[in-house]
Design an enzyme around this catalytic site. Structure first.
Site, mmCIF file in Angstrom:
data_model
loop_
_atom_site.group_PDB
_atom_site.id
_atom_site.type_symbol
_atom_site.label_atom_id
_atom_site.label_comp_id
_atom_site.label_asym_id
_atom_site.label_seq_id
_atom_site.Cartn_x
_atom_site.Cartn_y
_atom_site.Cartn_z
ATOM 1 N N GLY A 124 -4.603 -4.317 -3.616
ATOM 2 C CA GLY A 124 -5.628 -3.217 -3.899
ATOM 3 C C GLY A 124 -4.922 -2.210 -4.293
ATOM 4 N N HIS A 125 -4.815 -1.820 -5.785
ATOM 5 C CA HIS A 125 -4.245 -0.605 -6.161
ATOM 6 C C HIS A 125 -5.371 0.481 -6.803
ATOM 7 C CE1 HIS A 125 -0.577 -2.786 -7.094
ATOM 8 N NE2 HIS A 125 -1.023 -3.557 -7.666
ATOM 9 N N GLN B 285 1.740 -5.844 -3.253
ATOM 10 C CA GLN B 285 2.387 -5.743 -1.714
ATOM 11 C C GLN B 285 3.817 -5.219 -1.825
ATOM 12 O OE1 GLN B 285 1.079 -9.454 -2.857
ATOM 13 N NE2 GLN B 285 -0.932 -8.493 -2.506
ATOM 14 N N ASP C 78 0.832 -1.214 -0.026
ATOM 15 C CA ASP C 78 -0.124 0.028 0.105
ATOM 16 C C ASP C 78 0.882 1.207 0.141
ATOM 17 O OD1 ASP C 78 -2.582 -1.509 0.264
ATOM 18 O OD2 ASP C 78 -2.104 -1.982 2.287
ATOM 19 N N LYS D 274 2.199 2.012 -5.118
ATOM 20 C CA LYS D 274 2.607 1.542 -6.335
ATOM 21 C C LYS D 274 1.776 1.567 -7.400
ATOM 22 C CE LYS D 274 2.873 -2.526 -4.448
ATOM 23 N NZ LYS D 274 2.542 -2.091 -3.135
HETATM 24 P P1 GTP Z 1 -0.724 -2.951 -2.983
HETATM 25 O O1 GTP Z 1 -0.625 -3.404 -3.932
HETATM 26 O O2 GTP Z 1 -2.444 -3.322 -2.250
HETATM 27 O O3 GTP Z 1 0.278 -3.366 -1.827
HETATM 28 O O4 GTP Z 1 -1.124 -1.254 -3.211
HETATM 29 P P2 GTP Z 1 -0.680 -0.105 -3.789
HETATM 30 O O5 GTP Z 1 0.901 0.100 -2.979
HETATM 31 O O6 GTP Z 1 -0.836 0.019 -5.202
HETATM 32 O O7 GTP Z 1 -1.230 1.246 -2.741
HETATM 33 P P3 GTP Z 1 -2.825 1.403 -2.586
HETATM 34 O O8 GTP Z 1 -3.438 1.899 -3.811
HETATM 35 O O9 GTP Z 1 -3.230 0.319 -1.934
HETATM 36 O O10 GTP Z 1 -2.832 2.652 -1.558
HETATM 37 C C1 GTP Z 1 -2.043 3.848 -1.693
HETATM 38 C C2 GTP Z 1 -3.343 4.998 -1.303
HETATM 39 O O11 GTP Z 1 -2.699 6.102 -1.161
HETATM 40 C C3 GTP Z 1 -4.183 5.011 -2.456
HETATM 41 O O12 GTP Z 1 -5.479 5.320 -1.786
HETATM 42 C C4 GTP Z 1 -3.868 6.078 -3.278
HETATM 43 O O13 GTP Z 1 -4.582 6.937 -4.055
HETATM 44 C C5 GTP Z 1 -3.348 6.915 -2.214
HETATM 45 N N1 GTP Z 1 -2.025 7.866 -2.655
HETATM 46 C C6 GTP Z 1 -0.879 7.445 -3.516
HETATM 47 N N2 GTP Z 1 -0.094 8.417 -3.717
HETATM 48 C C7 GTP Z 1 -0.396 9.308 -2.645
HETATM 49 C C8 GTP Z 1 0.220 10.572 -2.148
HETATM 50 O O14 GTP Z 1 1.340 10.838 -2.831
HETATM 51 N N3 GTP Z 1 -0.599 11.069 -1.413
HETATM 52 C C9 GTP Z 1 -1.809 10.680 -0.936
HETATM 53 N N4 GTP Z 1 -2.587 11.533 -0.007
HETATM 54 N N5 GTP Z 1 -2.389 9.821 -1.175
HETATM 55 C C10 GTP Z 1 -1.777 8.837 -2.077
HETATM 56 P P1 IMP Z 2 -2.991 -12.863 2.390
HETATM 57 O O1 IMP Z 2 -2.132 -12.582 1.222
HETATM 58 O O2 IMP Z 2 -4.486 -12.488 2.226
HETATM 59 O O3 IMP Z 2 -2.865 -14.269 2.684
HETATM 60 O O4 IMP Z 2 -2.643 -12.045 3.761
HETATM 61 C C1 IMP Z 2 -1.276 -12.050 4.309
HETATM 62 C C2 IMP Z 2 -0.641 -10.724 5.014
HETATM 63 O O5 IMP Z 2 -0.621 -10.041 3.925
HETATM 64 C C3 IMP Z 2 -1.848 -10.106 5.846
HETATM 65 O O6 IMP Z 2 -1.139 -9.496 6.932
HETATM 66 C C4 IMP Z 2 -2.383 -9.324 4.901
HETATM 67 O O7 IMP Z 2 -3.099 -8.012 5.381
HETATM 68 C C5 IMP Z 2 -1.253 -8.897 4.040
HETATM 69 N N1 IMP Z 2 -1.456 -8.371 2.622
HETATM 70 C C6 IMP Z 2 -1.965 -9.141 1.448
HETATM 71 N N2 IMP Z 2 -2.147 -8.256 0.521
HETATM 72 C C7 IMP Z 2 -1.903 -6.934 0.929
HETATM 73 C C8 IMP Z 2 -1.798 -6.070 0.299
HETATM 74 O O8 IMP Z 2 -2.150 -5.789 -1.192
HETATM 75 N N3 IMP Z 2 -1.571 -4.710 0.992
HETATM 76 C C9 IMP Z 2 -1.219 -4.660 2.467
HETATM 77 N N4 IMP Z 2 -1.144 -6.054 2.777
HETATM 78 C C10 IMP Z 2 -1.346 -6.946 2.387
HETATM 79 MG MG MG Z 3 -3.175 -1.719 -1.685
#
Ligand code: GTP
Ligand code: IMP
Ligand code: MG
Length: 411
Positions: free
Chosen positions: A39-40, A199, A12, A15
């Site tokens: 969740g992106h 992740q 999170d 990315k």
């Molecule tokens: P995973 O693959 O689940 O690990 O997620 P991710 O790395 O793609 O990040 P994800 O989208 O779950 O979470 C990032 C959150 O921060 C999202 O709600 C984005 O819209 C938000 N976001 C990204 N960059 C910024 C930033 O620079 N500032 C703020 N305020 N929000 C941001």
């Molecule tokens: P699983 O991938 O559902 O088996 O979860 C294993 C661990 O990874 C738990 O702590 C989850 O919260 C974490 N996890 C899995 N996917 C994500 C992600 O996309 N963002 C943040 N944590 C994650």
């Molecule tokens: Mg995410």
């Protein structure tokens, strides 16, 4: 040219935003691991998209996307995401492909995931999307690869619902599946390939805070599961938040303490720290440089992207962890032993806050001096240059330093 984008923390980091931004000219975006646990979130043209399975590059119409061989695919979720594209008039046919070597996630896996969690003495806090079960079956060699769905040996499937489920998605899966070798073989060496991570490094099975990790490869190891016929990965871009967040259980040395509740709630609100997949509030804490140095070194990082700097815009001072103390010893890397990971005490350095709104800044030289002091501290600690800064969730709230990836962006 090949670029890979990897999370440096526990996921999170943002990315999705960078993958969307940097894939504007990419020929291919290849997601290398995980499943619907990810969740992106992408904000583009005032619209918000949340993808769990689809590679984020899908919003760029000339880009093709591949769900890679080490992914675990829930076709029901994939269909939902494709419907979102259709509702937004985004054409996906002939742009979305699933490697025939990827494995399926079946409905019973999700129930099993929930059951296993319920019976653990120390639950991991999984997303309950059946991810660990799919990877466990793959390791046991009882998993189902998409290549094999039309000639299934149903004796391995005891749940009738699973058999029906596969049958109902058979035609759909066949329509998007691609022979992995043929797909790679057809990619020209001058095409722009972006490997999309899900992740973060600290959630990797081999590298992360085991057993509080996910079960797919989340670091550079994931890229190699796809094969790299185009030679080396030219640029490994790590993404880090200016603070740290974590969903689920497990050690988190810099997590805000009870008496920092106000700061925690402020960051959860300003940073919108709610899990995209599960809706859980994310745990938050200070930036952890030993953990970042560890992730950066292990992934052979060539450049760093920092997100969420805007969340700190109003803070008087900012704490950064610059080392761990344990039993009288001080060190600057993540210990392997779980009990040591739980027990390390962070050592902090305090930096002045910049107290300036950054979300409308567009150039590197506009960024406040205090932020640059923090950047120098980070760069000196991990020996990797910071090349991109994100000042908000929108695609346009992105600042590249020194025309980073100039040829890639072709601007
Ligand atoms: P995973 O693959 O689940 O690990 O997620 P991710 O790395 O793609 O990040 P994800 O989208 O779950 O979470 C990032 C959150 O921060 C999202 O709600 C984005 O819209 C938000 N976001 C990204 N960059 C910024 C930033 O620079 N500032 C703020 N305020 N929000 C941001
Ligand atoms: P699983 O991938 O559902 O088996 O979860 C294993 C661990 O990874 C738990 O702590 C989850 O919260 C974490 N996890 C899995 N996917 C994500 C992600 O996309 N963002 C943040 N944590 C994650
Ligand atoms: Mg995410």
């Amino acid at each position: 040219m090949v670029l890979s984008i990897i999370g440096m923390q526990w996921g999170d980091e943002g990315k999705g935003k960078f993958i969307d931004y940097l894939s504007q000219n990419a020929d291919w975006v290849i997601r290398y691991a995980g499943g619907a646990n990810a969740g992106h979130t992408i904000v583009y043209d005032n619209k918000k998209f949340a993808f769990h399975l689809l590679p984020t590059g899908i919003l760029n119409l000339q880009t093709k996307v591949l769900l890679g061989p080490a992914m675990v695919i829930d076709p029901e979720q994939l269909v939902k995401e494709l419907k979102i594209l259709e509702q937004n008039n985004i054409v996906w046919k002939n742009r979305v492909f699933v490697s025939d070597r990827a494995h399926l996630v079946l409905p019973s896996y999700k129930n099993e995931d929930e059951l296993v969690e319920k019976h653990r003495r120390n639950p991991i806090g999984t997303t309950k999307k059946g991810i660990g079960i799919a990877y466990a079956k793959r390791a046991l060699r009882t998993g189902i690869r998409i290549a094999d769905i039309d000639n299934l040996n149903t004796s391995e499937l005891t749940d009738k619902k699973d058999i029906k489920f596969i049958q109902s998605y058979l035609d759909f899966l066949k329509s998007i599946r691609i022979n992995h070798f043929v797909c790679l073989d057809n990619i020209e060496s001058d095409e722009l390939i972006l490997y999309e991570g899900a992740q973060g490094t600290m959630l990797d099975m081999d590298i992360g805070t085991y057993p509080y990790v996910t079960s797919g490869p989340t670091a550079l190891n994931g890229v190699y599961t796809c094969g790299t016929p185009f030679g080396v990965v030219n640029e490994v871009l790590g993404v880090v938040k200016i603070y740290t967040s974590r969903v689920g259980e497990g050690p988190f040395p810099t997590e805000f303490k009870e008496d920092e509740k106000t700061l925690l709630e402020f960051i959860q609100k300003e940073g919108n720290e709610v899990g995209t997949t599960t809706g859980r509030l994310r745990r938050c804490g200070y930036l952890d440089l030993p953990a970042l140095r560890f992730s950066a070194t292990i992934t052979g990082l060539t450049a760093l992207a920092i997100t969420h700097v805007d969340v700190f815009d109003s803070l008087e001072e900012i704490r950064v962890c610059i080392g761990y103390e344990l039993d009288g010893q001080i060190f600057n890397y993540v210990p392997t032993s779980l009990s040591e990971q739980w027990r390390v005490k962070p050592i902090y350095k305090i930096i002045h806050g910049w107290k300036t709104k950054t979300n409308k800044m567009t150039r590197w030289d506009e960024l406040p001096q205090e932020m640059k002091v923090l950047f120098v501290l980070i760069e000196d600690y991990i020996k990797v240059p910071i090349k991109i800064v994100s000042t908000g969730a929108d695609r346009n709230q992105t600042i590249r330093r020194d025309n980073f990836l100039e040829t890639w962006m072709r601007d």
